[in-house]
Scaffold this motif. Structure first.
Motif, PDB file in Angstrom:
ATOM      1  N   LEU A 179       0.809  -1.231  -0.009  1.00  0.00           N
ATOM      2  CA  LEU A 179       0.009  -0.075  -0.094  1.00  0.00           C
ATOM      3  C   LEU A 179       0.908   1.180   0.000  1.00  0.00           C
ATOM      4  CD1 LEU A 179      -2.538   1.310   0.050  1.00  0.00           C
ATOM      5  CD2 LEU A 179      -2.636   1.178   2.571  1.00  0.00           C
ATOM      6  N   LEU A 180       1.778   1.487   0.814  1.00  0.00           N
ATOM      7  CA  LEU A 180       2.411   2.686   1.007  1.00  0.00           C
ATOM      8  C   LEU A 180       3.351   2.860  -0.308  1.00  0.00           C
ATOM      9  CD1 LEU A 180       3.821   2.495   4.650  1.00  0.00           C
ATOM     10  CD2 LEU A 180       2.281   4.078   3.658  1.00  0.00           C
ATOM     11  N   TRP A 181       3.832   1.869  -0.960  1.00  0.00           N
ATOM     12  CA  TRP A 181       4.851   2.154  -2.119  1.00  0.00           C
ATOM     13  C   TRP A 181       3.618   2.456  -3.254  1.00  0.00           C
ATOM     14  CZ3 TRP A 181       9.448   3.130  -3.700  1.00  0.00           C
ATOM     15  CH2 TRP A 181       9.580   2.724  -5.170  1.00  0.00           C
ATOM     16  N   ASP A 182       2.713   1.676  -3.254  1.00  0.00           N
ATOM     17  CA  ASP A 182       1.905   2.176  -4.134  1.00  0.00           C
ATOM     18  C   ASP A 182       1.036   3.461  -4.132  1.00  0.00           C
ATOM     19  OD1 ASP A 182       2.539  -0.478  -5.535  1.00  0.00           O
ATOM     20  OD2 ASP A 182       0.805  -1.321  -4.716  1.00  0.00           O
ATOM     21  N   ALA A 183       0.793   3.787  -2.958  1.00  0.00           N
ATOM     22  CA  ALA A 183       0.055   5.146  -2.722  1.00  0.00           C
ATOM     23  C   ALA A 183       0.984   6.287  -3.187  1.00  0.00           C
ATOM     24  CB  ALA A 183      -0.351   5.172  -1.448  1.00  0.00           C
ATOM     25  N   CYS A 184       2.088   6.152  -2.655  1.00  0.00           N
ATOM     26  CA  CYS A 184       3.496   7.210  -2.947  1.00  0.00           C
ATOM     27  C   CYS A 184       3.599   7.394  -4.259  1.00  0.00           C
ATOM     28  CB  CYS A 184       4.554   6.840  -2.417  1.00  0.00           C
ATOM     29  SG  CYS A 184       4.624   7.089  -0.597  1.00  0.00           S
ATOM     30  N   LYS A 185       3.529   6.406  -5.353  1.00  0.00           N
ATOM     31  CA  LYS A 185       3.527   6.596  -6.673  1.00  0.00           C
ATOM     32  C   LYS A 185       2.368   7.182  -7.212  1.00  0.00           C
ATOM     33  CE  LYS A 185       4.559   2.430  -7.792  1.00  0.00           C
ATOM     34  NZ  LYS A 185       4.914   1.238  -8.926  1.00  0.00           N
ATOM     35  N   ARG A 186       1.440   6.823  -6.688  1.00  0.00           N
ATOM     36  CA  ARG A 186      -0.107   7.251  -7.137  1.00  0.00           C
ATOM     37  C   ARG A 186      -0.098   8.830  -6.949  1.00  0.00           C
ATOM     38  NH1 ARG A 186      -4.503   4.355  -8.924  1.00  0.00           N
ATOM     39  NH2 ARG A 186      -3.561   2.527  -8.281  1.00  0.00           N
ATOM     40  N   LEU A 187       0.106   8.917  -5.507  1.00  0.00           N
ATOM     41  CA  LEU A 187      -0.155  10.324  -5.114  1.00  0.00           C
ATOM     42  C   LEU A 187       0.828  11.352  -5.915  1.00  0.00           C
ATOM     43  CD1 LEU A 187      -0.841   9.519  -1.264  1.00  0.00           C
ATOM     44  CD2 LEU A 187      -2.517  10.620  -2.872  1.00  0.00           C
ATOM     45  N   LYS A 188       2.080  11.060  -5.933  1.00  0.00           N
ATOM     46  CA  LYS A 188       2.998  11.870  -6.446  1.00  0.00           C
ATOM     47  C   LYS A 188       2.617  12.042  -8.075  1.00  0.00           C
ATOM     48  CE  LYS A 188       6.343  13.171  -3.711  1.00  0.00           C
ATOM     49  NZ  LYS A 188       6.630  14.505  -3.630  1.00  0.00           N
ATOM     50  N   SER A 189       2.032  11.536  -8.678  1.00  0.00           N
ATOM     51  CA  SER A 189       1.515  11.534 -10.139  1.00  0.00           C
ATOM     52  C   SER A 189       0.185  12.375 -10.230  1.00  0.00           C
ATOM     53  CB  SER A 189       1.242   9.996 -10.720  1.00  0.00           C
ATOM     54  OG  SER A 189       0.216   9.310 -10.212  1.00  0.00           O
ATOM     55  N   GLY A 190      -0.186  12.652  -8.927  1.00  0.00           N
ATOM     56  CA  GLY A 190      -1.639  13.420  -8.979  1.00  0.00           C
ATOM     57  C   GLY A 190      -2.858  12.634  -8.827  1.00  0.00           C
ATOM     58  N   ASP A 191      -2.750  11.336  -8.760  1.00  0.00           N
ATOM     59  CA  ASP A 191      -3.781  10.290  -8.772  1.00  0.00           C
ATOM     60  C   ASP A 191      -4.332  10.035  -7.277  1.00  0.00           C
ATOM     61  OD1 ASP A 191      -5.843   8.587  -9.046  1.00  0.00           O
ATOM     62  OD2 ASP A 191      -4.496   7.147 -10.175  1.00  0.00           O
ATOM     63  N   SER A 192      -5.554  10.422  -6.766  1.00  0.00           N
ATOM     64  CA  SER A 192      -5.682  10.271  -5.220  1.00  0.00           C
ATOM     65  C   SER A 192      -6.922   9.077  -5.351  1.00  0.00           C
ATOM     66  CB  SER A 192      -6.201  11.496  -4.747  1.00  0.00           C
ATOM     67  OG  SER A 192      -7.363  11.868  -5.485  1.00  0.00           O
ATOM     68  N   ALA A 193      -6.984   8.309  -6.508  1.00  0.00           N
ATOM     69  CA  ALA A 193      -8.136   7.226  -6.439  1.00  0.00           C
ATOM     70  C   ALA A 193      -7.491   6.116  -5.970  1.00  0.00           C
ATOM     71  CB  ALA A 193      -8.665   7.055  -7.792  1.00  0.00           C
ATOM     72  N   PHE A 194      -8.190   5.317  -5.016  1.00  0.00           N
ATOM     73  CA  PHE A 194      -7.818   4.196  -4.302  1.00  0.00           C
ATOM     74  C   PHE A 194      -9.007   2.878  -4.267  1.00  0.00           C
ATOM     75  CE2 PHE A 194      -4.813   7.358  -2.883  1.00  0.00           C
ATOM     76  CZ  PHE A 194      -3.654   6.824  -2.844  1.00  0.00           C
ATOM     77  N   PHE A 195      -8.463   1.795  -4.235  1.00  0.00           N
ATOM     78  CA  PHE A 195      -9.255   0.542  -4.269  1.00  0.00           C
ATOM     79  C   PHE A 195      -9.830   0.396  -2.813  1.00  0.00           C
ATOM     80  CE2 PHE A 195     -10.634  -3.797  -3.893  1.00  0.00           C
ATOM     81  CZ  PHE A 195     -11.099  -4.014  -5.291  1.00  0.00           C
ATOM     82  N   GLY A 196     -11.011   0.053  -2.621  1.00  0.00           N
ATOM     83  CA  GLY A 196     -11.650  -0.337  -1.417  1.00  0.00           C
ATOM     84  C   GLY A 196     -12.667   0.882  -0.888  1.00  0.00           C
ATOM     85  N   THR A 197     -12.952   0.926   0.414  1.00  0.00           N
ATOM     86  CA  THR A 197     -13.814   1.806   0.863  1.00  0.00           C
ATOM     87  C   THR A 197     -13.193   2.560   1.686  1.00  0.00           C
ATOM     88  OG1 THR A 197     -14.035   0.607   3.004  1.00  0.00           O
ATOM     89  CG2 THR A 197     -15.399  -0.005   1.137  1.00  0.00           C
ATOM     90  N   GLY A 198     -11.805   2.626   2.218  1.00  0.00           N
ATOM     91  CA  GLY A 198     -11.070   3.466   3.017  1.00  0.00           C
ATOM     92  C   GLY A 198     -11.415   3.121   4.410  1.00  0.00           C
ATOM     93  N   ASN A 199     -12.203   2.333   4.767  1.00  0.00           N
ATOM     94  CA  ASN A 199     -12.681   2.270   6.071  1.00  0.00           C
ATOM     95  C   ASN A 199     -12.040   0.734   6.620  1.00  0.00           C
ATOM     96  OD1 ASN A 199     -14.396   4.203   6.637  1.00  0.00           O
ATOM     97  ND2 ASN A 199     -16.124   3.183   5.339  1.00  0.00           N
ATOM     98  N   GLU A 200     -11.210   0.168   5.644  1.00  0.00           N
ATOM     99  CA  GLU A 200     -10.528  -1.257   6.115  1.00  0.00           C
ATOM    100  C   GLU A 200      -9.617  -0.786   6.987  1.00  0.00           C
ATOM    101  OE1 GLU A 200     -11.574  -1.265   1.690  1.00  0.00           O
ATOM    102  OE2 GLU A 200     -10.696   0.238   2.869  1.00  0.00           O
ATOM    103  N   THR A 201      -9.374  -1.572   8.221  1.00  0.00           N
ATOM    104  CA  THR A 201      -8.273  -1.369   9.011  1.00  0.00           C
ATOM    105  C   THR A 201      -7.232  -2.287   9.005  1.00  0.00           C
ATOM    106  OG1 THR A 201      -9.481  -2.710  10.768  1.00  0.00           O
ATOM    107  CG2 THR A 201      -9.812  -0.015  10.714  1.00  0.00           C
ATOM    108  N   ARG A 202      -5.882  -1.948   9.470  1.00  0.00           N
ATOM    109  CA  ARG A 202      -4.750  -2.410   9.376  1.00  0.00           C
ATOM    110  C   ARG A 202      -4.009  -2.209  10.621  1.00  0.00           C
ATOM    111  NH1 ARG A 202      -7.412  -5.317   6.764  1.00  0.00           N
ATOM    112  NH2 ARG A 202      -7.028  -5.951   4.344  1.00  0.00           N
ATOM    113  N   ASP A 203      -3.129  -3.296  11.170  1.00  0.00           N
ATOM    114  CA  ASP A 203      -2.470  -2.835  12.289  1.00  0.00           C
ATOM    115  C   ASP A 203      -0.789  -2.923  11.777  1.00  0.00           C
ATOM    116  OD1 ASP A 203      -0.592  -3.125  14.451  1.00  0.00           O
ATOM    117  OD2 ASP A 203      -1.902  -4.264  15.670  1.00  0.00           O
ATOM    118  N   TRP A 204      -0.155  -1.588  11.366  1.00  0.00           N
ATOM    119  CA  TRP A 204       1.120  -1.392  10.981  1.00  0.00           C
ATOM    120  C   TRP A 204       1.949  -1.536  11.931  1.00  0.00           C
ATOM    121  CZ3 TRP A 204       1.379  -0.979   5.816  1.00  0.00           C
ATOM    122  CH2 TRP A 204       0.079  -0.710   5.082  1.00  0.00           C
ATOM    123  N   LEU A 205       3.306  -2.137  11.395  1.00  0.00           N
ATOM    124  CA  LEU A 205       4.293  -2.298  12.491  1.00  0.00           C
ATOM    125  C   LEU A 205       5.432  -2.117  11.676  1.00  0.00           C
ATOM    126  CD1 LEU A 205       5.163  -3.417  15.346  1.00  0.00           C
ATOM    127  CD2 LEU A 205       5.731  -5.498  13.924  1.00  0.00           C
TER     128      LEU A 205
END
Length: 303
Positions: A179-205
């Motif tokens: 997620l973080l790598w893909d999101a960085c590439k997407r956001l840097k290119s000006g694209d803010s559309a993502f898969f899912g609902t946004g309400n999914e939760t994860r426990d990041w370590l």
């Protein structure tokens, strides 16, 4: 102390190698990756075998291990759905090989198996404890569970010292997927559309916290095959995570979600870390600082 790391070429494996090497251990590795000596020695490795994880290949490793950290195996839920047989081979067959290697050649060594929260599947309650029901919904999670069962069987029936760490969502600099790598590439290119609902939760370590737990698990490995969750104990929605990332990247975009869900991808995860805490472990790097660190690293490596 001699430490053997399977899957040492991967993101988690490299960090495991670096931790043990910094502690003075003699670290060797095996797995897939065409490294030069200068490349693998930068992570503290003294030797490297580029091969599938088989018993024959393990016997070619140059040192007698005191500790084995088994990081090799499938690493993608999506890939396991598309190619389940390949995921089985990478995860279950490699675990069989490591266990036979331990049993037949180095029965006094300690083994730590890096499992996944995917073994829990769709949890009925949060946070998830190690004693909760296991209902994996993807081949990836199912194969991790098979491997856990093999570890427990070998520990009990052959008196081997083994521990299992169920890692949740691991992240950190140099991870070029998920997620973080893909999101960085997407956001840097000006694209803010993502898969899912946004309400999914994860426990990041953070990976540095994860490898410290793996090292600690080696000290607790025994023939009862203890199992411990590797998470922060905190649940974060994807929407909140991506909002933090936009701020860290200084990108003036609001994340948007397509409201779709993927097969084999549970909606919510949060680890109960009471057992890890009893061992004296706690996550040290909070998510907000970790996201800033990741965004800074991304900007450096991509220009």
């Amino acid at each position: 102390m001699n430490v053997l790391v399977t899957g040492a070429y991967g993101f988690l494996g490299r960090n495991v190698c670096r931790l043990f090497a910094d502690a003075g251990a003699n670290v060797s590795g095996i797995g897939h990756g065409d490294w030069s000596f200068s490349e693998y020695s930068a992570y503290g490795l003294k030797s490297w075998v580029n091969a599938d994880i088989t018993l024959d290949a393990l016997l070619k490793c140059s040192t007698a291990p005191d500790i084995i950290i088994h990081c090799a195996g499938g690493s993608s839920v999506h890939a396991s759905v598309m190619h389940p047989i390949a995921d089985f081979t990478a995860t279950v067959s490699s675990t069989y090989a490591v266990l036979e290697y331990l049993k037949t050649s180095f029965p006094k060594a300690k083994l730590v198996y890096t499992s996944s929260a995917a073994v829990y599947g769709c949890a009925n309650k949060l946070p998830i404890s190690e004693s909760d029901a296991l209902h994996p919904v993807s081949p990836y999670g199912l194969h991790k569970l098979f491997s856990e069962q093999l570890c427990r069987n070998y520990a009990v029936n052959h008196n081997l010292d083994i521990a299992i760490v169920r890692l949740f969502s691991i992240y950190g600099p140099s991870l070029k997927k998920q997620l973080l790598w893909d999101a960085c590439k997407r956001l840097k290119s000006g694209d803010s559309a993502f898969f899912g609902t946004g309400n999914e939760t994860r426990d990041w370590l953070h990976v540095k916290d994860a490898v410290h737990l793996l090292a600690l698990a080696a000290k607790h490995a025994d023939n009862t095959c203890p199992i411990v969750n590797g998470g922060s104990g905190m649940a974060t929605t994807n929407q909140a995570l991506l909002k933090q990332l936009t701020l860290a990247l200084d990108v003036p975009l609001e994340p948007r979600f397509n409201q779709l869900t993927r097969p084999g991808d549970p909606q919510h995860y949060q680890a109960d870390i009471a057992i890890a805490q009893k061992w004296g472990w706690n996550a040290q790097i909070n998510l907000s600082e970790g996201v800033k660190e990741y965004a800074k690293w991304f900007s450096e490596v991509t220009g």
